[in-house]
Design an enzyme around this catalytic site. Structure first.
Site, mmCIF file in Angstrom:
data_model
loop_
_atom_site.group_PDB
_atom_site.id
_atom_site.type_symbol
_atom_site.label_atom_id
_atom_site.label_comp_id
_atom_site.label_asym_id
_atom_site.label_seq_id
_atom_site.Cartn_x
_atom_site.Cartn_y
_atom_site.Cartn_z
ATOM 1 N N HIS A 1 -8.840 -24.454 9.040
ATOM 2 C CA HIS A 1 -7.845 -25.487 9.345
ATOM 3 C C HIS A 1 -6.434 -25.071 8.936
ATOM 4 C CE1 HIS A 1 -8.536 -27.106 5.112
ATOM 5 N NE2 HIS A 1 -7.236 -27.306 5.217
ATOM 6 N N ASP B 1 -15.278 -23.843 8.098
ATOM 7 C CA ASP B 1 -13.874 -23.954 7.705
ATOM 8 C C ASP B 1 -13.379 -22.703 6.982
ATOM 9 O OD1 ASP B 1 -11.385 -25.105 7.581
ATOM 10 O OD2 ASP B 1 -11.812 -26.330 5.816
ATOM 11 N N GLY C 1 -1.720 -27.874 0.613
ATOM 12 C CA GLY C 1 -1.135 -26.548 0.405
ATOM 13 C C GLY C 1 -2.068 -25.613 -0.328
ATOM 14 N N ASN C 2 -3.000 -26.195 -1.127
ATOM 15 C CA ASN C 2 -4.018 -25.370 -1.793
ATOM 16 C C ASN C 2 -5.105 -24.920 -0.820
ATOM 17 O OD1 ASN C 2 -3.480 -27.044 -4.752
ATOM 18 N ND2 ASN C 2 -3.892 -24.852 -4.805
ATOM 19 N N SER C 3 -5.169 -25.537 0.354
ATOM 20 C CA SER C 3 -6.233 -25.213 1.313
ATOM 21 C C SER C 3 -6.285 -23.721 1.597
ATOM 22 C CB SER C 3 -6.003 -25.966 2.624
ATOM 23 O OG SER C 3 -6.196 -27.339 2.465
ATOM 24 N N GLY D 1 -33.791 -26.105 15.192
ATOM 25 C CA GLY D 1 -34.490 -26.610 16.366
ATOM 26 C C GLY D 1 -35.504 -27.681 16.041
#
Length: 600
Positions: free
Chosen positions: A70, A106, A190-192, A250
């Site tokens: 992201h 992510d 901002g730490n992402s 499945g």
């Protein structure tokens, strides 16, 4: 009076400082030393021009860095573009390019481009996130609120609040945090994408999801980091420039309690999934998955362990069927819907990253970026593919060996001892003009089957000959194409498939031990006509371990080839034991005494 009290308290504090226990001072010194060690590897990530912001961390000297998907996806700082700018604590700003994507988990891999050829980058050592326990100390570093104007990262310190946490996908998206690390270490916007370190300065997670106070985007003491052990499973895919996918089995499970004991019961099984072919049926109890017991961890525990594996891997599964305990390997399906229907026989393509918008990348970035559907950056896929093939060919180069191939020897076919001979050679068609490569199979000196793999109008039965082999003639045809022609033998359907576990066959009469049988492998994925294949090469030395060739996708098992007992023939290493398996059965075990690969 207040002044007197303040003076007294200050004096007490100063006196106490002299009495600090040496262990406290030692711990403080170790913490400061760990911060100083890892600070140079922490990355401030920006869109071109400096708009927006996120974080990352370098993981090797060549400039590869981890961050969140992201962070590099629109409307984030990179605006969906395959390039960005990254600053390090030395104050230097670098151009960077997208390498690989994991949209479900992510995670993104980017590469900082050095100012000069040969320059190396500081990097953080990968730790073992499975060793973390609630109560351990941790450090988060990054660029919260864009405070790192000089690219010096902010450091926060706190406790690991929980491990093996499960976070459902948000909204209608696929973004799912499985088996993640919960921390009270302060993580803010901002730490992402930034690193979570243990107190030895080892990278144990990538910070990503935050619980906010509703009226302001401020952390309330609950943050989540993607475990580094999950990322390790995908790192081969990311380095290969793939737009990768996570696993599904499945089948569905439901937690039930009977007489005080928890059960993880299978409720639904898709007809085409590998688990059904391995014997899993509704009503069976799921006991463990990939080595992790499940009875006491509920559905979230099952989702946790499933979520840390890529699509296509094989993992051990233990289940109970009608009071019988069974252990097997299951091939994992995917999560992301494919653009083309795989059942149609057309080439499957994963959802591709968005077409880059905005100004063109700088020339240095353009040199290392190539768009292709299904890939985050095909440039890096070609680089990984060519590196692997170069290592493989160091054991013997078969380039141009497109003459007659003969593989002959003694062994067992369907449990009976006999002699076996495979011949692959170019032959003219009935018109005397068209030349086709034909594969022929002889048993006990009698030719029984032949196959022209590229001939149109052939049935599935033709392609799966000899019966019970799953298509060994088609598989050996592709083997010859791979060794003699490389990518030229497959057109555009030839790429690096990341890293996967490969399991050597279970010896006759022995109980499987999948831990001992596992070998870490790199994959080359090919497709010839409607027949895809996966080729497994040892990560240790590049030798070809085996292959899976799928004459019929999804609805049937592949033909499995296992190569071992390598010996030199005319200066080239060639396997002298070949095992062929199909489904649950071994079709043939061949001890090779003749292996020729003639030039045209």
């Amino acid at each position: 009076m207040k002044s007197c009290i303040a003076i007294i308290l200050l004096g007490a504090a100063l006196a106490a400082a002299d009495d600090v226990h040496p262990d406290v001072l030692k711990a403080e010194a170790q913490r400061v030393a760990a911060i100083e060690k890892v600070r140079p590897a922490v990355v401030a990530v920006f869109a071109p021009g400096g708009q927006g912001g996120g974080s990352g961390v370098l993981i090797d000297a060549d400039g590869y860095a981890l961050t969140n998907w992201h962070v590099v996806a629109g409307p984030g700082p990179a605006g969906g573009r395959p390039y960005m700018q990254c600053g390090l604590s030395d104050g230097v700003l670098y151009d960077a390019v997208l390498v690989g994507l994991d949209k479900v988990g992510d995670v993104a891999l980017v590469k900082l481009l050095p100012k000069k050829d040969g320059d190396k980058f500081p990097f953080a050592k990968l730790g073992d996130s499975d060793k973390l326990r609630a109560g351990d100390w941790s450090m988060a570093m990054g660029n919260p609120f864009l405070l790192a104007t000089d690219f010096t990262p902010t450091v926060t310190f706190g406790m690991v609040s929980g491990v093996h946490r499960y976070q459902h996908p948000e909204g209608r998206g696929l973004l799912e945090y499985t088996d993640c690390i919960q921390v009270d270490t302060s993580i803010n916007p901002g730490n992402s994408g930034g690193p979570l370190f243990n107190m030895d300065g080892e990278l144990v997670g990538i910070n990503g999801r935050i619980m906010f106070e509703k009226r302001a985007r401020v952390n309330v003491g609950v943050g989540f980091a993607i475990s580094i052990n999950q990322i390790k499973n995908f790192l081969g895919h990311l380095r290969a420039g793939l737009d990768t996918d996570h696993a599904s089995t499945g089948f569905l499970v439901q937690e039930r309690s009977e007489e005080g004991a928890a059960r993880m019961m299978v409720t639904t099984v898709l007809e085409e999934c590998d688990a059904r072919r391995r014997g899993v049926e509704p009503g069976d109890d799921l006991l463990s998955f990939a080595g992790r017991p499940l009875q006491d961890n509920g559905v979230n525990g099952y989702k946790n362990v499933l979520g840390i594996y890529p699509r296509g891997w094989r993992v051990p599964l233990v289940f109970r069927h009608e009071n019988e305990r069974r252990e097997t390997l299951v091939r994992l399906m995917g999560v992301i819907r494919r653009d083309l229907d795989e059942e149609s026989g057309n080439k499957p393509q994963p959802n591709a990253p968005a077409v880059p918008q905005g100004p063109p990348p700088p020339p240095a970035v353009a040199k290392v970026y190539q768009a292709k559907p299904g890939f985050a950056n095909f440039y890096f896929n070609k680089a990984e593919r060519d590196r692997l093939l170069k290592t493989f060919r160091s054991h013997g180069d078969f380039s141009g060996r497109t003459g007659e191939w003969v593989i002959a020897g003694e062994g067992e076919v369907k449990g009976k001892k006999t002699t076996v001979k495979f011949v692959l050679r170019d032959e003219k068609g009935a018109d005397g003009k068209d030349v086709h490569t034909v594969a022929r199979f002889s048993l006990g000196g009698v030719e029984l089957y032949d196959l022209d793999p590229l001939k149109s109008g052939q049935t599935t039965t033709d392609l799966k000959n000899p019966p019970g082999s799953g298509g060994v003639l088609a598989a050996l045809f592709q083997y010859r194409q791979l060794l003699a022609l490389g990518d030229k033998g497959f057109g555009s359907d030839f790429h690096h498939g990341g890293w996967e576990p490969f399991y050597t066959p279970t010896p006759d009469g022995q109980k499987p031990d999948f831990v001992k049988q596992r070998v870490d492998a790199e994959v080359i994925a090919t497709r010839l006509g409607a027949v895809p294949a996966k080729w497994y090469f040892s990560r240790a030395d590049g030798t070809l371990l085996g292959a899976e060739v799928s004459v019929v996708e999804r609805e049937d098992d592949p033909c499995e080839l296992y190569f071992s007992d390598y010996k030199k023939v005319d200066g080239r290493l060639l396997p002298h034991t070949i095992e062929v398996r199909y489904g649950k059965e071994r079709y043939a075990l061949l001890k090779v005494n003749t292996f020729t690969a003639a030039a045209k």
